[in-house]
Enzyme design. Sequence first.
Site, mmCIF file in Angstrom:
data_model
loop_
_atom_site.group_PDB
_atom_site.id
_atom_site.type_symbol
_atom_site.label_atom_id
_atom_site.label_comp_id
_atom_site.label_asym_id
_atom_site.label_seq_id
_atom_site.Cartn_x
_atom_site.Cartn_y
_atom_site.Cartn_z
ATOM 1 N N ARG A 178 -4.825 1.829 7.064
ATOM 2 C CA ARG A 178 -5.525 0.542 6.837
ATOM 3 C C ARG A 178 -6.119 -0.034 8.124
ATOM 4 N NH1 ARG A 178 -5.220 2.858 3.277
ATOM 5 N NH2 ARG A 178 -4.064 2.568 1.364
ATOM 6 N N SER A 228 -3.125 -5.531 -2.559
ATOM 7 C CA SER A 228 -1.792 -5.542 -1.933
ATOM 8 C C SER A 228 -1.778 -6.577 -0.823
ATOM 9 C CB SER A 228 -1.473 -4.179 -1.318
ATOM 10 O OG SER A 228 -1.493 -3.201 -2.316
ATOM 11 N N GLU A 298 -1.474 -7.327 4.893
ATOM 12 C CA GLU A 298 -2.691 -6.504 4.855
ATOM 13 C C GLU A 298 -3.893 -7.441 4.703
ATOM 14 O OE1 GLU A 298 -2.608 -2.915 2.495
ATOM 15 O OE2 GLU A 298 -4.661 -3.248 1.830
HETATM 16 C C1 LIG Z 1 -7.635 -5.821 -7.269
HETATM 17 C C2 LIG Z 1 -7.733 -5.243 -5.887
HETATM 18 C C3 LIG Z 1 -7.311 -3.935 -5.657
HETATM 19 C C4 LIG Z 1 -7.385 -3.394 -4.368
HETATM 20 N N1 LIG Z 1 -6.966 -2.095 -4.189
HETATM 21 C C5 LIG Z 1 -7.038 -1.557 -2.947
HETATM 22 C C6 LIG Z 1 -6.617 -0.205 -2.730
HETATM 23 O O1 LIG Z 1 -6.195 0.508 -3.627
HETATM 24 N N2 LIG Z 1 -6.702 0.286 -1.467
HETATM 25 C C7 LIG Z 1 -7.169 -0.461 -0.412
HETATM 26 O O2 LIG Z 1 -7.243 0.056 0.715
HETATM 27 N N3 LIG Z 1 -7.570 -1.727 -0.594
HETATM 28 C C8 LIG Z 1 -7.524 -2.304 -1.824
HETATM 29 N N4 LIG Z 1 -7.927 -3.592 -2.006
HETATM 30 C C9 LIG Z 1 -8.347 -4.391 -0.832
HETATM 31 C C10 LIG Z 1 -9.847 -4.368 -0.509
HETATM 32 O O3 LIG Z 1 -10.632 -4.116 -1.671
HETATM 33 C C11 LIG Z 1 -10.201 -3.358 0.583
HETATM 34 O O4 LIG Z 1 -9.513 -3.648 1.780
HETATM 35 C C12 LIG Z 1 -11.713 -3.349 0.876
HETATM 36 O O5 LIG Z 1 -11.984 -2.254 1.692
HETATM 37 C C13 LIG Z 1 -12.214 -4.608 1.559
HETATM 38 O O6 LIG Z 1 -13.636 -4.619 1.520
HETATM 39 P P1 LIG Z 1 -14.457 -5.979 1.474
HETATM 40 O O7 LIG Z 1 -15.900 -5.655 1.521
HETATM 41 O O8 LIG Z 1 -14.033 -6.801 0.322
HETATM 42 O O9 LIG Z 1 -13.996 -6.634 2.837
HETATM 43 P P2 LIG Z 1 -13.771 -8.178 3.143
HETATM 44 O O10 LIG Z 1 -12.574 -8.664 2.403
HETATM 45 O O11 LIG Z 1 -15.033 -8.907 2.956
HETATM 46 O O12 LIG Z 1 -13.415 -8.097 4.693
HETATM 47 C C14 LIG Z 1 -12.221 -7.457 5.133
HETATM 48 C C15 LIG Z 1 -12.316 -7.280 6.650
HETATM 49 O O13 LIG Z 1 -13.320 -6.327 6.947
HETATM 50 C C16 LIG Z 1 -14.329 -6.909 7.771
HETATM 51 N N5 LIG Z 1 -15.618 -6.378 7.321
HETATM 52 C C17 LIG Z 1 -16.100 -6.329 6.046
HETATM 53 N N6 LIG Z 1 -17.289 -5.696 6.027
HETATM 54 C C18 LIG Z 1 -17.556 -5.377 7.318
HETATM 55 C C19 LIG Z 1 -18.631 -4.697 7.964
HETATM 56 N N7 LIG Z 1 -19.677 -4.230 7.278
HETATM 57 N N8 LIG Z 1 -18.583 -4.533 9.315
HETATM 58 C C20 LIG Z 1 -17.532 -5.010 10.026
HETATM 59 N N9 LIG Z 1 -16.479 -5.635 9.482
HETATM 60 C C21 LIG Z 1 -16.500 -5.812 8.141
HETATM 61 C C22 LIG Z 1 -14.222 -8.403 7.595
HETATM 62 O O14 LIG Z 1 -14.687 -9.073 8.757
HETATM 63 C C23 LIG Z 1 -12.719 -8.553 7.388
HETATM 64 O O15 LIG Z 1 -12.058 -8.564 8.631
HETATM 65 C C24 LIG Z 1 -7.873 -4.164 -3.287
HETATM 66 C C25 LIG Z 1 -8.310 -5.482 -3.530
HETATM 67 C C26 LIG Z 1 -8.234 -6.015 -4.805
HETATM 68 C C27 LIG Z 1 -8.708 -7.423 -5.034
#
Ligand SMILES: Cc1cc2nc3c(=O)[nH]c(=O)nc-3n(C[C@H](O)[C@H](O)[C@H](O)COP(=O)(O)OP(=O)(O)OC[C@H]3O[C@@H](n4cnc5c(N)ncnc54)[C@H](O)[C@@H]3O)c2cc1C
Length: 305
Positions: A178, A228, A298
């Site tokens: 992660r 999570s 996380e």
């Molecule tokens: C129902 C549900 C299930 C999930 N299941 C999983 C799973 O199975 N496995 C898992 O790993 N995660 C899971 N997640 C968590 C999440 O979806 C992941 O961590 C995902 O990768 C986050 O992406 P995001 O675009 O939503 O990031 P955000 O929440 O918008 O940002 C997260 C972090 O990444 C940074 N960030 C985002 N985009 C960029 C970019 N382009 N450049 C630089 N920094 C950036 C942000 O600044 C922040 O620090 C789940 C979430 C939910 C709600």
Amino acid sequence: MRENTAMLDYIGERIPPENILRAEPMSRHTSFRIGGEADLFVKVPSIQALSELIRYFAQTGQEYYVVGRGTNLLVGDKGYRGVILHLGEEMSQIKVDGKRIIAQAGASLPKVAQVAAAHGLSGLEFAAGIPGSIGGGVVMNAGAYDGEMKQVVKNVLVINQYGEEMNLDNDTMEFGYRTSIIKDRPFVVAQITLELQEKPKEEVEALMEDLAKRRREKQPLEYPSAGSTFKRPEGYFAGKLIMDAGLRGLRVGDAQVSEKHCGFIINIGHATAEDVSELMEEVQYRVKKQLGVRLEPEVIKLGEF
Ligand SMILES: Cc1cc2nc3c(=O)[nH]c(=O)nc-3n(C[C@H](O)[C@H](O)[C@H](O)COP(=O)(O)OP(=O)(O)OC[C@H]3O[C@@H](n4cnc5c(N)ncnc54)[C@H](O)[C@@H]3O)c2cc1C
């Protein structure tokens, strides 16, 4: 943030007015449905605009924060004083080139996984149910069911803190559980090249459907959450520890430890960021006290609480 006319003019010359939102509630842009107002929320439409804005912010010392689909974020109830650069639908092109997929950072992981399946490309099935952007997925090295972004990323185009483009290969990304090199650096992921394997489309789709079914059965997808809440401590599962500590269903306000999957904190109505934050601390305290294991969040906290 004080009204900054020069900055608003600069942004206004590069970004269509409908993509610039003032005093925007972050609850509209997070999967928790929680978060106060961001002073300015900019939906970035292109890689060029992204690098120009970052260059300008570096020169002027403007605070900014990059958000993808907001699925791993807990934004404070008092919001964020600065500019949110949102990489979402407006920057989500996906191209297929043989076994490679080139996706802009704002493309959703489920969409990229569907495109891969439609082209008979395997490797991204694990990501079909991860609701974030592919950019956020790369930063977090998102993973599930023995898959993680590390296994499929060939190359990442990032914008550094001066607004310059840099190409990072898989080794340079230093992917870990992660995490990646980007997590602690002021780099923004702009575009990702994935390298996948050819496989019959039906097999790829069948695996995706099976994983989606497992998620629906185990996870409280009917409630807003950020997935999570805690990382998996080495040798344990966070959800099992929380359950063993007797915390299933524990509530602070409308934030609750999910009864279906204790690893998820869910918003069962009008939870505030403070509710979630307090519940996270209570869970950490009780698990440490009763079972001796430290849970590390996380979910990423942003803004003023
Ligand atoms: C129902 C549900 C299930 C999930 N299941 C999983 C799973 O199975 N496995 C898992 O790993 N995660 C899971 N997640 C968590 C999440 O979806 C992941 O961590 C995902 O990768 C986050 O992406 P995001 O675009 O939503 O990031 P955000 O929440 O918008 O940002 C997260 C972090 O990444 C940074 N960030 C985002 N985009 C960029 C970019 N382009 N450049 C630089 N920094 C950036 C942000 O600044 C922040 O620090 C789940 C979430 C939910 C709600």
